[in-house]
Design a protein around this motif. Structure first.
Motif, PDB file in Angstrom:
ATOM      1  N   GLN A 170       0.843  -1.186   0.000  1.00  0.00           N
ATOM      2  CA  GLN A 170       0.000   0.000   0.000  1.00  0.00           C
ATOM      3  C   GLN A 170       0.880   1.239   0.000  1.00  0.00           C
ATOM      4  OE1 GLN A 170      -3.505   0.203   0.099  1.00  0.00           O
ATOM      5  NE2 GLN A 170      -3.399  -1.967  -0.449  1.00  0.00           N
ATOM      6  N   PHE A 171       0.369   2.301  -0.592  1.00  0.00           N
ATOM      7  CA  PHE A 171       1.155   3.533  -0.659  1.00  0.00           C
ATOM      8  C   PHE A 171       1.463   4.050   0.744  1.00  0.00           C
ATOM      9  CE2 PHE A 171       1.382   8.192  -0.790  1.00  0.00           C
ATOM     10  CZ  PHE A 171       2.478   8.341  -1.621  1.00  0.00           C
ATOM     11  N   TYR A 172       0.486   3.931   1.645  1.00  0.00           N
ATOM     12  CA  TYR A 172       0.754   4.462   2.985  1.00  0.00           C
ATOM     13  C   TYR A 172       1.822   3.653   3.706  1.00  0.00           C
ATOM     14  CZ  TYR A 172       0.303   6.077   7.724  1.00  0.00           C
ATOM     15  OH  TYR A 172       0.591   6.579   8.954  1.00  0.00           O
ATOM     16  N   THR A 173       1.868   2.354   3.443  1.00  0.00           N
ATOM     17  CA  THR A 173       2.926   1.546   4.056  1.00  0.00           C
ATOM     18  C   THR A 173       4.287   2.029   3.595  1.00  0.00           C
ATOM     19  OG1 THR A 173       1.427  -0.340   4.019  1.00  0.00           O
ATOM     20  CG2 THR A 173       3.756  -0.806   4.364  1.00  0.00           C
ATOM     21  N   TRP A 174       4.393   2.313   2.322  1.00  0.00           N
ATOM     22  CA  TRP A 174       5.642   2.847   1.754  1.00  0.00           C
ATOM     23  C   TRP A 174       5.945   4.220   2.354  1.00  0.00           C
ATOM     24  CZ3 TRP A 174       6.552   6.853  -2.001  1.00  0.00           C
ATOM     25  CH2 TRP A 174       7.806   6.793  -2.611  1.00  0.00           C
ATOM     26  N   LEU A 175       4.927   5.050   2.427  1.00  0.00           N
ATOM     27  CA  LEU A 175       5.109   6.392   2.980  1.00  0.00           C
ATOM     28  C   LEU A 175       5.450   6.321   4.468  1.00  0.00           C
ATOM     29  CD1 LEU A 175       4.836   9.417   2.163  1.00  0.00           C
ATOM     30  CD2 LEU A 175       2.478   9.300   2.948  1.00  0.00           C
ATOM     31  N   TYR A 176       4.883   5.359   5.137  1.00  0.00           N
ATOM     32  CA  TYR A 176       5.128   5.169   6.564  1.00  0.00           C
ATOM     33  C   TYR A 176       6.616   4.917   6.823  1.00  0.00           C
ATOM     34  CZ  TYR A 176       4.988   2.653  11.041  1.00  0.00           C
ATOM     35  OH  TYR A 176       5.214   2.229  12.315  1.00  0.00           O
ATOM     36  N   ARG A 177       7.211   4.071   5.988  1.00  0.00           N
ATOM     37  CA  ARG A 177       8.645   3.780   6.169  1.00  0.00           C
ATOM     38  C   ARG A 177       9.483   5.033   5.955  1.00  0.00           C
ATOM     39  NH1 ARG A 177       7.882  -0.738   2.482  1.00  0.00           N
ATOM     40  NH2 ARG A 177       7.065  -2.515   3.633  1.00  0.00           N
TER      41      ARG A 177
ATOM     42  N   LYS B 216      10.187  11.580  21.960  1.00  0.00           N
ATOM     43  CA  LYS B 216       9.181  10.879  22.729  1.00  0.00           C
ATOM     44  C   LYS B 216       9.438   9.392  22.581  1.00  0.00           C
ATOM     45  CE  LYS B 216       4.995  12.381  22.374  1.00  0.00           C
ATOM     46  NZ  LYS B 216       3.726  12.793  21.763  1.00  0.00           N
ATOM     47  N   SER B 217       8.713   8.615  23.332  1.00  0.00           N
ATOM     48  CA  SER B 217       8.878   7.177  23.181  1.00  0.00           C
ATOM     49  C   SER B 217       8.300   6.759  21.843  1.00  0.00           C
ATOM     50  CB  SER B 217       8.148   6.452  24.303  1.00  0.00           C
ATOM     51  OG  SER B 217       6.779   6.780  24.268  1.00  0.00           O
ATOM     52  N   ALA B 218       9.195   6.284  20.997  1.00  0.00           N
ATOM     53  CA  ALA B 218       8.766   5.946  19.650  1.00  0.00           C
ATOM     54  C   ALA B 218       8.109   4.573  19.643  1.00  0.00           C
ATOM     55  CB  ALA B 218       9.971   5.952  18.717  1.00  0.00           C
ATOM     56  N   ASP B 219       6.991   4.505  18.998  1.00  0.00           N
ATOM     57  CA  ASP B 219       6.305   3.231  18.821  1.00  0.00           C
ATOM     58  C   ASP B 219       6.109   3.042  17.333  1.00  0.00           C
ATOM     59  OD1 ASP B 219       4.803   1.007  18.816  1.00  0.00           O
ATOM     60  OD2 ASP B 219       3.036   1.915  19.726  1.00  0.00           O
ATOM     61  N   ASP B 220       6.900   2.141  16.777  1.00  0.00           N
ATOM     62  CA  ASP B 220       6.875   1.969  15.329  1.00  0.00           C
ATOM     63  C   ASP B 220       5.818   0.974  14.870  1.00  0.00           C
ATOM     64  OD1 ASP B 220      10.450   2.282  14.898  1.00  0.00           O
ATOM     65  OD2 ASP B 220       8.878   3.725  15.253  1.00  0.00           O
ATOM     66  N   ASP B 221       5.079   0.445  15.798  1.00  0.00           N
ATOM     67  CA  ASP B 221       4.104  -0.559  15.399  1.00  0.00           C
ATOM     68  C   ASP B 221       2.887   0.139  14.816  1.00  0.00           C
ATOM     69  OD1 ASP B 221       2.541  -2.687  14.999  1.00  0.00           O
ATOM     70  OD2 ASP B 221       2.257  -3.188  17.109  1.00  0.00           O
ATOM     71  N   GLU B 222       2.841   0.115  13.510  1.00  0.00           N
ATOM     72  CA  GLU B 222       1.761   0.824  12.823  1.00  0.00           C
ATOM     73  C   GLU B 222       0.398   0.251  13.170  1.00  0.00           C
ATOM     74  OE1 GLU B 222       0.437   1.817   8.244  1.00  0.00           O
ATOM     75  OE2 GLU B 222       1.921   0.310   8.708  1.00  0.00           O
ATOM     76  N   THR B 223       0.361  -1.039  13.374  1.00  0.00           N
ATOM     77  CA  THR B 223      -0.925  -1.692  13.551  1.00  0.00           C
ATOM     78  C   THR B 223      -1.215  -1.990  15.011  1.00  0.00           C
ATOM     79  OG1 THR B 223       0.137  -3.815  13.227  1.00  0.00           O
ATOM     80  CG2 THR B 223      -0.770  -2.733  11.284  1.00  0.00           C
TER      81      THR B 223
END
Lengths: 256, 213
Positions: free
Chosen positions: B78-85, B110-117
């Protein structure tokens, strides 16, 4: 030439998919492939309805052409687009409706930065080539550093130097004289190559063959002196210290 | 296929169409992608960076990087997945550069949380907003209330159509089968629902932005 083009109004009809594609084909046949060539009669094109479909990924290529053309004509495409996106995000609870920076300002900032770069002057191109590349007969082009670095000449000189170095090494260790054997004979026969014995001495040496019970034995003065010298140095260790785990190879052994 | 069937393939992605148009030279198509994802990208970066101005800068940098690299988007994801990275990498790079100044780094990170889902994503929706101004937070709540009120006021057929689309993620064809009506009707109902809701929130959006498009 199609002179009458019916505007697309999705609100008025309950189209099925076939009807929709028929209308879009009519639009396409009117020459609406390029955004700049959309007929004026299509100004009644229902932008908002198509935008709504675009939000859902349910538009045809030609319809997208019309949308982008409407956007280019300054219609409030982005405003409706933004509103529809906010509605979806709020319903899905996936993003806040409002951010600190207005979308217009955000977009203007991106435009300004992109325009400041030279990259905007050159349209983006896909990485994949549009035209197939002929594999056969492919000629390798010049290297990018050909102009600044004559690597071919340097590589040739390096190869030549390597060959000369190897040759020099081989010549330096090769046996001299026509009677010399290469590698397979006993090393004592290579006295000519021994720096401790000069060629004159070798020529002056006289060999005497003595028949013994074990067979003929060569008695030579210089050979005897050489063996005596080996006896003298043979028991010495190269480590300059006692090394019980090493057994020296000497000519003192009884069987030699 | 029934609405309960969530294994249905997703509908065609308009993002890919917009990417293709951008690559073909239609920069306006990229504008639509920016408008679509600005708030999500800012929210994502706001989970890693504290300062709202810095969030804006990183978000802009994200879109600029995406524009430069758009030709490398193959459409596999998905485009947003690509944009997310891109957004996460841009934010991390910015934080690493700031790390040279520990005081600034500690105050910004801040405390980074990379879990998109992550399951808490929805909960984060309206209280990511220490990156937002109080006015923006209030406006978001007002708009959300207006959207929900407008949804409640919709006729049943419109509310059902837009709910199946926006909340359940069904395609027009799936909605048509579920509601037993033509696809064109589905499209029309969803559009009318959006228009009805949009008429309620447009004044609020204009008031928030302070300007027209």
């Amino acid at each position: 030439m199609n002179t009458h083009i019916r505007p697309i109004r999705y609100l008025e009809v309950n189209m099925n998919a076939a009807q929709k594609h028929t209308d879009l084909l009519t639009l396409a046949s009117a020459g609406a492939h390029a955004p700049d060539q959309i007929p004026l009669a299509l100004q009644d094109f229902d932008v908002s309805s198509s935008l709504s479909a675009l939000v859902d990924g349910e538009v045809h290529d030609t319809e997208l052409d019309c949308l982008l053309a409407a956007h280019a004509r300054g219609q409030e495409t982005l405003e409706a687009w933004h509103s529809y996106q906010v509605i979806g995000d709020v319903l899905r609870a996936s993003a806040p409706a409002v951010t600190a920076k207005a979308p217009q300002d955000f977009l203007a900032g991106i435009h300004a930065r992109l325009q400041a770069e030279a990259s905007l002057a050159q349209p983006l191109q896909p990485t994949l080539p549009r035209t197939p590349v002929a594999v056969a007969g492919h000629v390798r082009g010049p290297a990018a550093n050909d102009a600044v670095f004559r690597w071919k000449m340097v590589a040739g000189l390096a190869s030549l130097a390597a060959v000369m170095a190897v040759s020099w090494t081989l010549l330096g260790t090769a046996p001299s004289g026509a009677g010399g054997t290469r590698g397979s004979g006993p090393q004592l026969a290579l006295m000519g190559a021994n720096p401790g014995v000069t060629a004159t001495q070798a020529q002056e040496s006289t060999a005497l063959v003595v028949n013994t019970a074990q067979g003929p034995l060569i008695r030579d003065v210089q050979l005897e002196a050489l063996l005596a010298e080996h006896r003298h140095h043979g028991a010495m260790s190269a480590l300059q210290m006692p090394a019980g785990f090493l057994r020296n190879a000497t000519y003192d052994a009884a069987g030699r | 296929m029934t609405p309960e069937d969530h294994t249905a393939p997703p509908p065609p992605d308009s993002d890919v169409m917009l990417v293709q148009r951008t690559l073909a030279g239609e920069s306006r198509a990229f504008d639509m992608l920016v408008i679509k994802y600005q708030r999500r990208v800012e929210r994502l970066i706001g989970r890693m960076v504290r300062d709202s101005d810095l969030v804006q800068d990183i978000a802009q940098e994200t879109f600029i990087r995406a524009y430069r690299a758009l030709a490398q988007f193959r459409g596999d994801a998905q485009f947003y997945t690509w944009l997310y990275r891109i957004a996460v990498n841009t934010a991390k790079k910015q934080l690493m550069e700031m790390k040279r100044d520990p005081l600034i780094f500690q105050s910004q990170m801040k405390s980074a949380d990379d879990d998109e889902t992550s399951s808490s994503e929805r909960e984060l929706n309206f209280h990511v907003a220490d990156t937002e101004t109080p006015e923006a937070v209030l406006a978001s709540k007002e708009i959300a209330q207006a959207v929900n009120a407008a949804m409640d006021a919709l006729p049943e057929e419109l509310r059902m159509a837009i709910s199946l689309r926006e909340m359940e993620g069904l395609s027009y064809e799936e909605i048509a089968q579920a509601l037993d009506c033509p696809i064109g009707t589905v499209r029309s109902r969803i559009f009318r629902a959006r228009e009805a809701i949009s008429s309620r929130i447009k004044p609020m959006l204009e008031r928030q932005t302070g300007k027209r498009w």
